[in-house]
Write an enzyme that holds these catalytic residues in place. Structure first.
Site, PDB file in Angstrom:
ATOM      1  N   ARG A 292      11.672  -5.286   5.547  1.00 57.14           N
ATOM      2  CA  ARG A 292      11.383  -3.922   5.100  1.00 57.14           C
ATOM      3  C   ARG A 292      12.283  -2.907   5.823  1.00 57.14           C
ATOM      4  NH1 ARG A 292       5.294  -1.942   5.079  1.00 57.14           N
ATOM      5  NH2 ARG A 292       5.376  -2.322   7.305  1.00 57.14           N
TER       6      ARG A 292
ATOM      7  N   ARG B 224      -0.058  -7.397  14.205  1.00 53.26           N
ATOM      8  CA  ARG B 224      -0.645  -6.456  13.243  1.00 53.26           C
ATOM      9  C   ARG B 224      -1.500  -7.199  12.213  1.00 53.26           C
ATOM     10  NH1 ARG B 224       4.448  -3.849  11.094  1.00 53.26           N
ATOM     11  NH2 ARG B 224       3.118  -2.575   9.787  1.00 53.26           N
TER      12      ARG B 224
ATOM     13  N   LYS C  65       0.820  -1.230   0.000  1.00 53.29           N
ATOM     14  CA  LYS C  65       0.000   0.000   0.000  1.00 53.29           C
ATOM     15  C   LYS C  65       0.846   1.269   0.000  1.00 53.29           C
ATOM     16  CE  LYS C  65      -2.434   0.001   3.958  1.00 53.29           C
ATOM     17  NZ  LYS C  65      -1.541  -0.720   4.674  1.00 53.29           N
TER      18      LYS C  65
ATOM     19  N   ARG D 203      -9.474   1.821   8.948  1.00 48.64           N
ATOM     20  CA  ARG D 203      -8.994   0.483   9.294  1.00 48.64           C
ATOM     21  C   ARG D 203     -10.022  -0.283  10.102  1.00 48.64           C
ATOM     22  NH1 ARG D 203      -3.044   1.687   9.011  1.00 48.64           N
ATOM     23  NH2 ARG D 203      -1.933  -0.236   9.410  1.00 48.64           N
TER      24      ARG D 203
ATOM     25  N   ARG E  72      11.462  -0.216  11.006  1.00 45.28           N
ATOM     26  CA  ARG E  72      10.433   0.298  11.914  1.00 45.28           C
ATOM     27  C   ARG E  72      10.361  -0.570  13.155  1.00 45.28           C
ATOM     28  NH1 ARG E  72       5.066   1.109   8.419  1.00 45.28           N
ATOM     29  NH2 ARG E  72       4.203   0.234  10.309  1.00 45.28           N
TER      30      ARG E  72
HETATM   31  P1  AMP Z   1       1.067   1.565   9.151  1.00 52.86           P
HETATM   32  O1  AMP Z   1       2.254   2.430   8.929  1.00 52.86           O
HETATM   33  O2  AMP Z   1      -0.089   1.907   8.251  1.00 52.86           O
HETATM   34  O3  AMP Z   1       1.395   0.094   9.115  1.00 52.86           O
HETATM   35  O4  AMP Z   1       0.560   1.884  10.653  1.00 52.86           O
HETATM   36  C1  AMP Z   1       1.410   1.663  11.764  1.00 52.86           C
HETATM   37  C2  AMP Z   1       0.570   1.610  13.035  1.00 52.86           C
HETATM   38  O5  AMP Z   1      -0.087   2.878  13.230  1.00 52.86           O
HETATM   39  C3  AMP Z   1      -0.559   0.584  13.041  1.00 52.86           C
HETATM   40  O6  AMP Z   1      -0.126  -0.709  13.422  1.00 52.86           O
HETATM   41  C4  AMP Z   1      -1.498   1.195  14.075  1.00 52.86           C
HETATM   42  O7  AMP Z   1      -1.047   0.970  15.397  1.00 52.86           O
HETATM   43  C5  AMP Z   1      -1.375   2.693  13.791  1.00 52.86           C
HETATM   44  N1  AMP Z   1      -2.381   3.145  12.793  1.00 52.86           N
HETATM   45  C6  AMP Z   1      -2.159   3.577  11.525  1.00 52.86           C
HETATM   46  N2  AMP Z   1      -3.312   3.911  10.916  1.00 52.86           N
HETATM   47  C7  AMP Z   1      -4.290   3.679  11.823  1.00 52.86           C
HETATM   48  C8  AMP Z   1      -5.707   3.801  11.796  1.00 52.86           C
HETATM   49  N3  AMP Z   1      -6.377   4.209  10.695  1.00 52.86           N
HETATM   50  N4  AMP Z   1      -6.398   3.478  12.924  1.00 52.86           N
HETATM   51  C9  AMP Z   1      -5.765   3.069  14.034  1.00 52.86           C
HETATM   52  N5  AMP Z   1      -4.438   2.897  14.127  1.00 52.86           N
HETATM   53  C10 AMP Z   1      -3.694   3.203  13.031  1.00 52.86           C
END
Ligand code: AMP
Length: 216
Positions: A131, A175, A15, A90, A164
């Protein structure tokens, strides 16, 4: 016509890579809630302090925080010509909140398209643990499948590549579980509205991108 894109997909489905590319091509903002939350954590803001413990465990940050951040962002004038949402919504709760926000900012000229990047589970963990991303510009690499030209250094800006904190195997599994329980139901939510396209994410970055371009 204003084009609004929502990208769905499991962690490491691609994504982030695809939405950054598309936002650049279409000259519209790329709105990445994960990145915005990481910035809030790094800056030590009130929201960042709350968000950190959820992120470290691979859980969703409470909806009221994320929805507030997204509402503020979507009301900015650079979203007038469209935008790409990466990582939001989400959950069904967030999708319903988004409908309200879109009602606030849109006239009748907006078209919303949801792109679901469908990637098999066995490749996701492998992708996550390999990653790396640039500390400075956020560009995404993979030490096995998409390495930087010089190991540890960003091709684009020369920044340092880091892993990360939530890209370890343990947090990655949590996750994926969170994704299955809370995010996957959005596929039906949006396909019932006839605005969802499915893209096979088990391919090379460029092939996936071509497919996305043909479907939008
Ligand atoms: P990502 O970079 O999209 O994988 O997001 C990293 C982390 O940020 C996720 O595992 C969540 O803990 C938090 N996060 C990101 N977007 C959301 C969202 N829309 N709702 C809730 N938590 C989020």
């Amino acid at each position: 016509m204003k084009n609004e894109f929502i990208f769905l997909g499991a962690p490491a489905s691609g994504k982030g890579t695809q939405t950054k590319k598309l936002a650049e091509d279409l000259s519209i903002p790329h709105i990445d809630t994960g990145g915005m939350l990481r910035t809030a954590v790094a800056d030590g803001t009130e929201f960042g302090k709350i968000a950190k413990s959820y992120m470290d465990q691979g859980k969703l940050v409470p909806a009221e925080i994320v929805v507030g951040i997204v509402r503020e962002r979507l009301h900015k004038s650079d979203c007038n010509n469209g935008f790409i949402l990466d990582g939001f919504p989400r959950s069904i709760e967030q999708a319903e909140a988004l409908e309200k926000i879109l009602g606030e900012i849109n006239n009748n000229d907006a078209k919303t398209l949801v792109v679901n990047i469908d990637t098999s589970e066995d490749v996701l963990i492998e992708r996550i643990i390999n990653r790396r991303s640039c500390k400075d510009c956020g560009a995404i690499y993979n030490i096995k499948f998409l390495p930087a030209k010089v190991a540890g250094i960003c091709d684009k800006c020369g920044g340092e590549l880091v892993q990360r904190k939530d890209d370890t195997e343990g947090v990655a599994k949590s996750r994926l579980e969170t994704y299955k329980m809370q995010t996957q139901p959005l596929i039906k939510f949006y396909s019932d509205k006839n605005i969802l396209v499915n893209i096979d994410g088990n391919r090379e970055v460029d092939q996936i991108y071509e497919d996305i371009k043909q479907n939008i």
